[in-house]
Design a protein around this motif. Structure first.
Motif, PDB file in Angstrom:
ATOM      1  N   GLU A  76      32.884  39.444  46.422  1.00  0.00           N
ATOM      2  CA  GLU A  76      32.309  39.908  47.685  1.00  0.00           C
ATOM      3  C   GLU A  76      32.936  41.236  48.074  1.00  0.00           C
ATOM      4  OE1 GLU A  76      32.993  36.888  50.572  1.00  0.00           O
ATOM      5  OE2 GLU A  76      31.440  35.533  49.790  1.00  0.00           O
ATOM      6  N   GLU A 127      27.577  44.372  53.778  1.00  0.00           N
ATOM      7  CA  GLU A 127      28.244  43.323  53.014  1.00  0.00           C
ATOM      8  C   GLU A 127      27.416  42.977  51.770  1.00  0.00           C
ATOM      9  OE1 GLU A 127      28.731  40.128  55.714  1.00  0.00           O
ATOM     10  OE2 GLU A 127      30.412  41.070  56.803  1.00  0.00           O
ATOM     11  N   TYR A 128      28.117  42.610  50.714  1.00  0.00           N
ATOM     12  CA  TYR A 128      27.406  42.287  49.475  1.00  0.00           C
ATOM     13  C   TYR A 128      28.110  41.169  48.724  1.00  0.00           C
ATOM     14  CZ  TYR A 128      31.031  45.122  47.147  1.00  0.00           C
ATOM     15  OH  TYR A 128      32.226  45.630  46.709  1.00  0.00           O
ATOM     16  N   THR A 129      27.344  40.526  47.872  1.00  0.00           N
ATOM     17  CA  THR A 129      27.878  39.556  46.904  1.00  0.00           C
ATOM     18  C   THR A 129      27.587  40.109  45.510  1.00  0.00           C
ATOM     19  OG1 THR A 129      25.808  38.290  46.874  1.00  0.00           O
ATOM     20  CG2 THR A 129      27.515  37.605  48.450  1.00  0.00           C
TER      21      THR A 129
END
Length: 236
Positions: free
Chosen positions: A80, A157-159
């Motif tokens: 993440e 935000e990222y995964t």
């Protein structure tokens, strides 16, 4: 009284043959056969040696490709992170052929891709960068490797899902030329050409083995018919 040593006597002169045998000249057909045999043998030997590693590699990976269940191991890592929102909302002009769906011009693709690559030590080539109203999807791919980031355009935000496979899977992807780029594509083409030339020169050399020509041709014919028969059986 002195004696004459036989070794002191002059050697008798060798008289040339009155009718020397004329040097035989080969006909055009025999000259061509000799040339063909010479170069076929030379090409067969040295191309085989030059392309030995490539032929061995593509032959071995042909087996592993045909039986992927024998060799397969996959590792998945989920990460993440967060990107600056400013990179995801830029005032870029749409391209002239814009279809109204791809919003790539609204994202700083270079900054995003390079940040992901440096932050998580990603490998492979950037294969996809999709931009939608609410998120981006960035994919890096290489032989036996894939990583995909899903980024929220609102929060940054990222995964990140990083999938890496075992060595056999990497070799299989190299065999198929999957996610390998132009340089490896040339390797595949050159290896295929070498394999074709080795096969053809080997077949040509059969015709110069007179004692084994008949049996060699029969074996070659039997192999061809067997392959053709298997093809028809495989068709169902």
């Amino acid at each position: 009284m002195s004696t004459i040593n036989p070794s002191d006597q002059p050697a008798p002169l060798v008289q040339p043959s009155p009718n020397p045998r004329p040097r035989r000249t080969l006909s055009a057909g025999k000259e061509f056969r000799r040339w063909l045999a010479k170069w076929s043998r030379w090409l067969h030997i040295y191309l085989s040696m030059f392309g030995l590693a490539a032929i061995l590699f593509f032959s071995a990976t042909g087996i592993t490709l045909n039986h992927p269940d024998w060799f397969f191991e996959e590792h998945l890592v989920q990460l993440e992170g967060k990107l600056p929102v400013a990179w995801l909302h830029v005032d870029g002009n749409p391209p002239n052929d814009w279809d109204g769906y791809d919003l790539s011009h609204e994202v700083d693709k270079l900054e995003v891709a390079e940040h992901l690559r440096a932050e998580h030590r990603l490998t492979g080539r950037l294969s996809d960068f999709l931009v939608f109203d609410d998120e981006c999807e960035v994919t890096f791919e290489g032989p036996g490797y894939a990583s995909t980031a899903r980024i929220s355009r609102e929060s940054g935000e990222y995964t990140l899902d990083v999938t890496s496979n075992d060595l056999v899977t990497v070799m299989n992807d190299l065999h198929k030329g999957r996610h390998t780029g132009e340089v490896w594509s040339w390797v595949i083409d050159i290896s295929a050409i070498i394999g074709v030339l080795v096969s053809l020169t080997g077949f040509v050399l059969i015709f110069f083995l007179r004692l084994r020509l008949k049996s060699a041709l029969l074996v070659a014919l039997a192999g061809t018919l067997a392959l053709y028969a298997v093809y028809w059986v495989a068709r169902g």
